[in-house]
Design an enzyme around this catalytic site. Sequence first.
Site: not given
Length: 236
Positions: A197, A83
Amino acid sequence: MASIGLIGGMSWESTAVYYRLLNEGVRARSGGLHSADVLLHSVDFAPIAEMQAKGDWAAAGAALAASARRLEQGGASCLVLCTNTMHKVADQIIAATKLPFLHLADVTARAVLASPARRPLLLATRFTMEQGFYRDRLKAFGVEALVPQPQERDEVHRIIYEELCRGRIDPASRERYRAIVARAAREEGADGVILGCTEIGLLLSQGDVSVPVFDTTALHVAAALDFVDEWEVAAA
């Protein structure tokens, strides 16, 4: 063989992509029935997302540091945090173990520097776009990451959390991302786009835009595979 330790689940949609790409990468590099040696700890994202929303980054960092320790105890050779946003707490994770940590911003910056781009647009969660932990790290490498306009940032963030993290791929959202990239290229001179992302690669790819795309998930996977290759050379 080195074992790649994955801290995943944020969201599991992109963690599944990590797992697939790692195995495809090992098969491409080694052939036959070879697959990736992976240890995965996938956290429950809901509590982490709640900590993000409340700004309780210390608690989120503690949770991921505990995940890192579990992976170290399980025999991982390195840590890959699946992430971008949670790299805000990378220092807490790094301090929790003795394992090499493959920082995603560093991996991304090196990829940008290997291209003609120097002012890419950063598409990411609001935290990653607006706080300094990621952009400042890129800047230290000489990469000036641009961000969308305020209303565009709201849309980019909403699509990530309300759609992509829930497995929803909406063509209308793809078109909105494309329009945001096109405007930044036209009006601000953005010469690339960082999919900052790990879920955005589910929606946007190189064929969707005219500027170079830097898919952080794919870049992170390649860095992990390179780590394994270097480990095996050193161990030989």
